[in-house]
Design a protein around this motif. Structure first.
Motif, PDB file in Angstrom:
ATOM      1  N   GLU A  79       0.841  -1.130   0.014  1.00  0.00           N
ATOM      2  CA  GLU A  79       0.023  -0.135  -0.228  1.00  0.00           C
ATOM      3  C   GLU A  79       0.682   1.286   0.020  1.00  0.00           C
ATOM      4  O   GLU A  79       0.564   2.145  -0.803  1.00  0.00           O
ATOM      5  CB  GLU A  79      -0.727  -0.004   1.029  1.00  0.00           C
ATOM      6  CG  GLU A  79      -1.999   1.064   1.158  1.00  0.00           C
ATOM      7  CD  GLU A  79      -2.741   1.016   2.620  1.00  0.00           C
ATOM      8  OE1 GLU A  79      -3.097   2.105   2.886  1.00  0.00           O
ATOM      9  OE2 GLU A  79      -2.876  -0.009   3.218  1.00  0.00           O
ATOM     10  N   GLN A  82       2.447   1.613  -3.301  1.00  0.00           N
ATOM     11  CA  GLN A  82       1.670   2.310  -4.507  1.00  0.00           C
ATOM     12  C   GLN A  82       1.346   3.494  -4.461  1.00  0.00           C
ATOM     13  O   GLN A  82       1.385   4.495  -5.201  1.00  0.00           O
ATOM     14  CB  GLN A  82       0.268   1.560  -4.304  1.00  0.00           C
ATOM     15  CG  GLN A  82       0.276   0.140  -5.031  1.00  0.00           C
ATOM     16  CD  GLN A  82      -1.156  -0.323  -4.928  1.00  0.00           C
ATOM     17  OE1 GLN A  82      -2.030  -0.178  -4.082  1.00  0.00           O
ATOM     18  NE2 GLN A  82      -1.623  -1.287  -6.064  1.00  0.00           N
ATOM     19  N   SER A  83       1.278   4.005  -2.878  1.00  0.00           N
ATOM     20  CA  SER A  83       1.081   5.617  -2.535  1.00  0.00           C
ATOM     21  C   SER A  83       2.276   6.239  -3.116  1.00  0.00           C
ATOM     22  O   SER A  83       2.120   7.416  -3.810  1.00  0.00           O
ATOM     23  CB  SER A  83       0.743   5.753  -1.157  1.00  0.00           C
ATOM     24  OG  SER A  83       0.494   7.093  -0.883  1.00  0.00           O
ATOM     25  N   THR A  86       2.645   7.448  -6.691  1.00  0.00           N
ATOM     26  CA  THR A  86       1.845   8.395  -7.558  1.00  0.00           C
ATOM     27  C   THR A  86       2.262   9.828  -6.632  1.00  0.00           C
ATOM     28  O   THR A  86       1.881  11.022  -7.105  1.00  0.00           O
ATOM     29  CB  THR A  86       0.499   8.470  -6.914  1.00  0.00           C
ATOM     30  OG1 THR A  86       0.122   8.158  -5.530  1.00  0.00           O
ATOM     31  CG2 THR A  86      -0.013   7.084  -7.639  1.00  0.00           C
ATOM     32  N   ASP A  87       3.394   9.818  -5.914  1.00  0.00           N
ATOM     33  CA  ASP A  87       3.808  11.211  -5.172  1.00  0.00           C
ATOM     34  C   ASP A  87       5.176  11.400  -6.254  1.00  0.00           C
ATOM     35  O   ASP A  87       6.078  10.874  -6.017  1.00  0.00           O
ATOM     36  CB  ASP A  87       4.177  10.717  -3.826  1.00  0.00           C
ATOM     37  CG  ASP A  87       4.403  11.908  -2.863  1.00  0.00           C
ATOM     38  OD1 ASP A  87       4.926  12.894  -3.522  1.00  0.00           O
ATOM     39  OD2 ASP A  87       4.342  12.050  -1.621  1.00  0.00           O
ATOM     40  N   ALA A  97       3.391   8.489   2.398  1.00  0.00           N
ATOM     41  CA  ALA A  97       2.593   7.274   2.047  1.00  0.00           C
ATOM     42  C   ALA A  97       2.169   6.507   3.420  1.00  0.00           C
ATOM     43  O   ALA A  97       1.315   6.069   3.519  1.00  0.00           O
ATOM     44  CB  ALA A  97       3.371   6.369   1.203  1.00  0.00           C
ATOM     45  N   ARG A 100      -0.737   8.327   4.977  1.00  0.00           N
ATOM     46  CA  ARG A 100      -1.956   7.809   4.302  1.00  0.00           C
ATOM     47  C   ARG A 100      -2.370   6.540   4.787  1.00  0.00           C
ATOM     48  O   ARG A 100      -3.572   6.180   4.969  1.00  0.00           O
ATOM     49  CB  ARG A 100      -1.903   8.045   2.909  1.00  0.00           C
ATOM     50  CG  ARG A 100      -1.754   9.143   2.253  1.00  0.00           C
ATOM     51  CD  ARG A 100      -1.632   9.206   0.863  1.00  0.00           C
ATOM     52  NE  ARG A 100      -1.257  10.622   0.060  1.00  0.00           N
ATOM     53  CZ  ARG A 100      -0.013  11.047  -0.151  1.00  0.00           C
ATOM     54  NH1 ARG A 100       1.055   9.989  -0.106  1.00  0.00           N
ATOM     55  NH2 ARG A 100       0.334  12.258  -0.332  1.00  0.00           N
TER      56      ARG A 100
END
Length: 190
Positions: A79, A82-83, A86-87, A97, A100
């Motif tokens: 997780e 993946q976060s 996108t950063d 991340a 989040r």
């Protein structure tokens, strides 16, 4: 209800599928009923294997819980990865991340698998060691972008919200509203 003989034969040839089913069933039971109600018998029954079959993969309830926790850490790592993808900003990327991820399932409360395992994490040295090792690996891997002490403060604040959620279940969202995530992300450069 016992499984048909041909499915038992297939299981012997697919031990990873049986292991996965046992971990998934243990996760479901822990999330729905709490870790206190997790028994080897219940997990075996839910997975459609004998208790002996379960014990072939996990020699104790503690070993099953450790495997469940390690699996959960793997999912947390996925997780976070993946976060991070996108950063676009490198500095603080892991910390953002992490924040989040800490806030991701707050709204589902007691149905969170983290909620089910929280007491065990605090009381079981083996689980604390798994957590500590995982975190050390992450911090080492992201040392170039997330070593700033201010980012450590943000991660510790996210941990504090997570712990408050575990200890104060019904009141935590009231005391520590969901918008804290936005504030912590801002502090981490997001």
């Amino acid at each position: 209800m016992s499984a048909p003989a041909d499915s038992a034969y297939r299981r012997r040839k697919q031990p990873e599928q049986v292991r996965r089913a046992l971990i998934d069933c243990a996760a479901r039971i822990a999330a729905e009923d709490g870790l206190g109600r997790l028994t080897l018998e219940a997990v075996a029954r839910a997975a459609g294997v004998t208790k002996g079959g379960l014990l072939h993969h996990f020699d104790s309830k503690q070993a099953l819980i450790a495997a469940l926790f390690a699996d959960l850490l793997g999912k947390l790592g996925d997780e976070i990865a993946q976060s991070m993808e996108t950063d676009s900003k490198a500095d603080g990327r892991f910390t953002r991340a992490y924040v989040r991820a800490c806030f991701a399932d707050r709204l589902i409360g007691a149905q969170s698998l983290w909620a089910a395992l929280s007491v065990a994490i605090l009381s079981e040295p083996a689980l604390r060691a798994l957590w500590s090792d995982w975190l050390d690996e992450q911090l080492t891997a992201h040392r170039q972008t997330d070593a700033d002490p201010a980012l450590a403060v943000v991660r510790l604040a996210a941990d504090g919200v997570w712990l408050a959620d575990m200890l104060e279940r019904d009141r935590a969202l009231e005391r520590y509203p969901q918008d804290l995530e936005t504030r912590l992300l801002a502090l981490a450069g997001g």
